[in-house]
Design a protein around this motif. Structure first.
Motif, PDB file in Angstrom:
ATOM      1  N   THR A  71       1.003   2.590  -7.689  1.00 48.35           N
ATOM      2  CA  THR A  71       2.051   3.074  -6.807  1.00 48.35           C
ATOM      3  C   THR A  71       2.743   1.888  -6.166  1.00 48.35           C
ATOM      4  O   THR A  71       2.086   0.948  -5.731  1.00 48.35           O
ATOM      5  CB  THR A  71       1.452   3.966  -5.691  1.00 48.35           C
ATOM      6  OG1 THR A  71       0.662   4.981  -6.302  1.00 48.35           O
ATOM      7  CG2 THR A  71       2.526   4.596  -4.866  1.00 48.35           C
ATOM      8  N   LYS A 133       1.314   7.132   1.198  1.00 49.50           N
ATOM      9  CA  LYS A 133       1.660   8.017   0.077  1.00 49.50           C
ATOM     10  C   LYS A 133       3.098   8.444   0.223  1.00 49.50           C
ATOM     11  O   LYS A 133       3.640   8.518   1.316  1.00 49.50           O
ATOM     12  CB  LYS A 133       0.707   9.198  -0.032  1.00 49.50           C
ATOM     13  CG  LYS A 133       0.906  10.310   0.942  1.00 49.50           C
ATOM     14  CD  LYS A 133      -0.042  11.445   0.602  1.00 49.50           C
ATOM     15  CE  LYS A 133       0.157  12.609   1.551  1.00 49.50           C
ATOM     16  NZ  LYS A 133      -0.737  13.715   1.252  1.00 49.50           N
ATOM     17  N   LYS A 134       3.711   8.700  -0.906  1.00 48.05           N
ATOM     18  CA  LYS A 134       5.142   9.014  -0.978  1.00 48.05           C
ATOM     19  C   LYS A 134       5.435  10.308  -0.245  1.00 48.05           C
ATOM     20  O   LYS A 134       4.716  11.281  -0.332  1.00 48.05           O
ATOM     21  CB  LYS A 134       5.547   9.150  -2.456  1.00 48.05           C
ATOM     22  CG  LYS A 134       6.999   9.403  -2.683  1.00 48.05           C
ATOM     23  CD  LYS A 134       7.734   8.115  -2.825  1.00 48.05           C
ATOM     24  CE  LYS A 134       9.130   8.405  -3.340  1.00 48.05           C
ATOM     25  NZ  LYS A 134      10.044   7.381  -3.044  1.00 48.05           N
TER      26      LYS A 134
END
Length: 140
Positions: A71, A133-134
């Motif tokens: 990520t 986290k996105k």
């Protein structure tokens, strides 16, 4: 005390799954008895065991790396940060696990990022990608 020698013998002669040989056979080339003509095969057996062990390690590494998600974020991306990592407040076991959204202001490399909150205030430290986290829903 009488059983110890039997247990040690069983351990030395048991086939190991990582290389398919027994510790005894890797050390002495044969199973439990060394013949004088087979001592030159010792190095070859050890090399074969090392190759098998390396293959086994590669398979394990491939298995564990398959679960890793790469990520990365760009400046301007919205992210949530882990509440446990920020230690902002103890919300208990039923509290939210993620807080935010925050905007990524700078990617520093090796998975570290600088963030700012909704008011445009820069957060005081850098954050690792494992704690982010996105965020797909919120707009700032």
């Amino acid at each position: 005390m009488e059983e110890i020698s039997h247990v040690l013998w069983a351990h030395r002669t048991m086939v190991k799954s990582s290389n398919g040989d027994t510790p005894f056979s890797l050390t002495y080339v044969t199973e439990a008895v060394i013949l004088s003509g087979e001592s030159e095969l010792l190095e070859e057996r050890r090399e074969q065991a090392a190759i098998t062990e390396a293959k086994s390690k590669r398979q394990m590494e491939k298995y564990y790396n398959a679960k890793v998600r790469n990520t990365s974020f760009k400046p301007g991306d919205l992210v949530y940060r882990n509440n446990e990592a920020s230690r902002a407040e103890d919300t208990g076991k039923l509290g939210p696990k993620w807080e935010g959204p925050y905007e990524v202001t700078e990617a520093l490399g090796k998975g570290s990022y600088r963030l700012k909150d909704r008011n445009g205030k820069e957060l005081p430290r850098t954050w690792n990608v494992s704690n982010l986290k996105k965020c797909y829903v919120h707009k700032m």
